[in-house]
Write an enzyme that holds these catalytic residues in place. Structure first.
Site, PDB file in Angstrom:
ATOM      1  N   HIS A 170      58.072 -13.458  14.901  1.00 16.06           N
ATOM      2  CA  HIS A 170      57.679 -12.076  15.164  1.00 16.06           C
ATOM      3  C   HIS A 170      56.310 -11.986  15.817  1.00 16.06           C
ATOM      4  CE1 HIS A 170      60.240 -11.180  11.346  1.00 16.06           C
ATOM      5  NE2 HIS A 170      61.000 -11.299  12.418  1.00 16.06           N
TER       6      HIS A 170
ATOM      7  N   LYS B  11      47.012 -13.019  11.866  1.00 10.83           N
ATOM      8  CA  LYS B  11      47.507 -13.075  10.491  1.00 10.83           C
ATOM      9  C   LYS B  11      46.862 -14.240   9.747  1.00 10.83           C
ATOM     10  CE  LYS B  11      52.065 -11.262  11.726  1.00 10.83           C
ATOM     11  NZ  LYS B  11      53.497 -11.554  11.790  1.00 10.83           N
TER      12      LYS B  11
ATOM     13  N   TYR C 273      49.971 -12.018   3.381  1.00 15.34           N
ATOM     14  CA  TYR C 273      49.235 -12.189   4.630  1.00 15.34           C
ATOM     15  C   TYR C 273      48.476 -10.938   4.999  1.00 15.34           C
ATOM     16  CZ  TYR C 273      53.475 -10.218   6.832  1.00 15.34           C
ATOM     17  OH  TYR C 273      54.549  -9.433   7.169  1.00 15.34           O
TER      18      TYR C 273
ATOM     19  N   ASP D 297      66.473 -10.774  13.326  1.00 14.32           N
ATOM     20  CA  ASP D 297      66.138 -12.155  13.683  1.00 14.32           C
ATOM     21  C   ASP D 297      67.325 -12.920  14.263  1.00 14.32           C
ATOM     22  OD1 ASP D 297      63.536 -11.727  12.980  1.00 14.32           O
ATOM     23  OD2 ASP D 297      63.761 -12.555  10.959  1.00 14.32           O
TER      24      ASP D 297
END
Length: 183
Positions: A64, A73, A133, A170
């Protein structure tokens, strides 16, 4: 120093290893310190959002990224183990299309810094995993993109988890050669 950063094969992606203080009672470590993070990575962008996911073995999330409002991130695992991957999708980068992977677990307490300009994903290799995250920009679903996890042009060597469990999104990710990337 209580924390160290190690470069990966893509220098902008860093593995962060905190100093863990442990004894028979358990352990303590500082999971984030803005001043130390900036010293170790050269990044002083503020984090604006914290995310927490729980997934079972074999779940693969990614690859992503957000084409607008790109997110850096800082990823860590608080339960279980994952194989975490960053793919450079900055077209003018010398490492464009290259990937790095790192095992993150509640045992090794490693973190990985994935800067903006990279696609990110992970697969759960333990019975389950909880992943935390921090992001440098807010989630913007209208700008979210996905590159297919098994793109042969990238060639990620994922751990064998008996076939990944994928979300509908996905399952239909783009190939890198067809994806909208950073110029």
């Amino acid at each position: 120093m209580s924390v160290q950063a190690f470069p990966t094969a893509i220098p902008e992606v860093k593995v962060i290893q905190p100093k863990v203080f442990g004894d028979a009672r358990g352990f303590f470590y500082e999971s984030f310190n803005a001043r130390k993070f900036a010293e170790l990575t050269g990044v002083s962008t503020p984090f604006v959002q914290d995310n927490h996911s729980r997934s079972v073995r074999g779940v693969l999330r990614g690859l992503h990224y957000q084409i607008r409002q790109p997110q850096g991130k800082l990823v860590r695992v608080v339960a279980g183990e994952i194989f975490d991957v960053a793919v450079d999708i900055r077209r003018n980068s010398p490492t464009f299309g290259k990937w790095v992977g790192e095992t993150l677990s509640s045992d090794n307490q490693r973190q990985i810094w994935v800067p903006a300009g990279f696609a990110h994903g992970f697969v759960v290799v333990s019975e389950f995993a909880e992943v935390l995250y921090k992001t440098t920009d807010y989630w913007a679903p209208e700008h979210e993109r996905s590159i297919i996890w098994n793109d042969p042009g990238i060639g990620i060597t994922w751990p064998d988890v008996g076939g990944p469990v994928l979300s509908a999104k996905d399952q239909v990710g783009s190939l890198l050669r067809d994806a909208e990337v950073f110029e």
